[in-house]
Design a protein around this motif. Structure first.
Motif, PDB file in Angstrom:
ATOM      1  N   LEU A  24       0.825  -1.208   0.000  1.00 31.15           N
ATOM      2  CA  LEU A  24       0.000   0.000   0.000  1.00 31.15           C
ATOM      3  C   LEU A  24       0.865   1.266   0.000  1.00 31.15           C
ATOM      4  N   ALA A  25       1.951   1.250   0.751  1.00 33.21           N
ATOM      5  CA  ALA A  25       2.853   2.407   0.776  1.00 33.21           C
ATOM      6  C   ALA A  25       3.486   2.611  -0.594  1.00 33.21           C
ATOM      7  N   VAL A  27       2.248   1.793  -3.537  1.00 35.14           N
ATOM      8  CA  VAL A  27       1.226   2.318  -4.458  1.00 35.14           C
ATOM      9  C   VAL A  27       0.981   3.795  -4.184  1.00 35.14           C
ATOM     10  N   THR A  28       0.947   4.187  -2.937  1.00 33.33           N
ATOM     11  CA  THR A  28       0.720   5.586  -2.575  1.00 33.33           C
ATOM     12  C   THR A  28       1.858   6.467  -3.048  1.00 33.33           C
ATOM     13  N   ILE A  29       3.083   6.040  -2.823  1.00 37.09           N
ATOM     14  CA  ILE A  29       4.241   6.824  -3.248  1.00 37.09           C
ATOM     15  C   ILE A  29       4.271   6.948  -4.764  1.00 37.09           C
ATOM     16  N   SER A  31       1.742   6.962  -6.783  1.00 36.50           N
ATOM     17  CA  SER A  31       0.679   7.854  -7.257  1.00 36.50           C
ATOM     18  C   SER A  31       0.995   9.319  -6.959  1.00 36.50           C
ATOM     19  N   LEU A  32       1.805   9.580  -5.938  1.00 42.63           N
ATOM     20  CA  LEU A  32       2.136  10.953  -5.578  1.00 42.63           C
ATOM     21  C   LEU A  32       3.310  11.502  -6.379  1.00 42.63           C
ATOM     22  N   SER A  33       4.176  10.669  -6.862  1.00 44.51           N
ATOM     23  CA  SER A  33       5.375  11.138  -7.555  1.00 44.51           C
ATOM     24  C   SER A  33       5.127  11.256  -9.052  1.00 44.51           C
ATOM     25  N   GLY A  36       1.958  12.860 -10.715  1.00 46.61           N
ATOM     26  CA  GLY A  36       0.909  12.883  -9.704  1.00 46.61           C
ATOM     27  C   GLY A  36       0.864  14.207  -8.969  1.00 46.61           C
TER      28      GLY A  36
END
Length: 70
Positions: A24-25, A27-29, A31-33, A36
């Motif tokens: 999950l971490a 995927v989050t990173i 999507s933010l970079s 994003g």
């Protein structure tokens, strides 16, 4: 002593939970970079800086015009 009645979390359950959190971490990173959220924030910062520079040029032009008129 018989330990069959013990309650608690097993090592396997703990490892599985950690693996899920790492996925999950990641995927989050991801999507933010890049394009994003971080990319959009950088783009907005550049637009804001350009707008401020244009505003300063316009103000300087007005100040010069006023000084020449007086």
């Amino acid at each position: 002593m018989n330990n069959n009645g013990q309650k608690g979390i097993t090592l396997v359950a703990l490892v599985i939970t950690i693996i899920i959190l790492l996925i999950l971490a990641g995927v989050t990173i991801a999507s933010l970079s890049g394009t994003g959220l971080f990319g959009k924030a950088k783009e907005a910062g550049e637009k804001s800086k350009n707008a401020a520079n244009e505003e300063n040029v316009i103000i300087q032009d007005y100040e010069n015009w006023i000084d020449n008129e007086l």
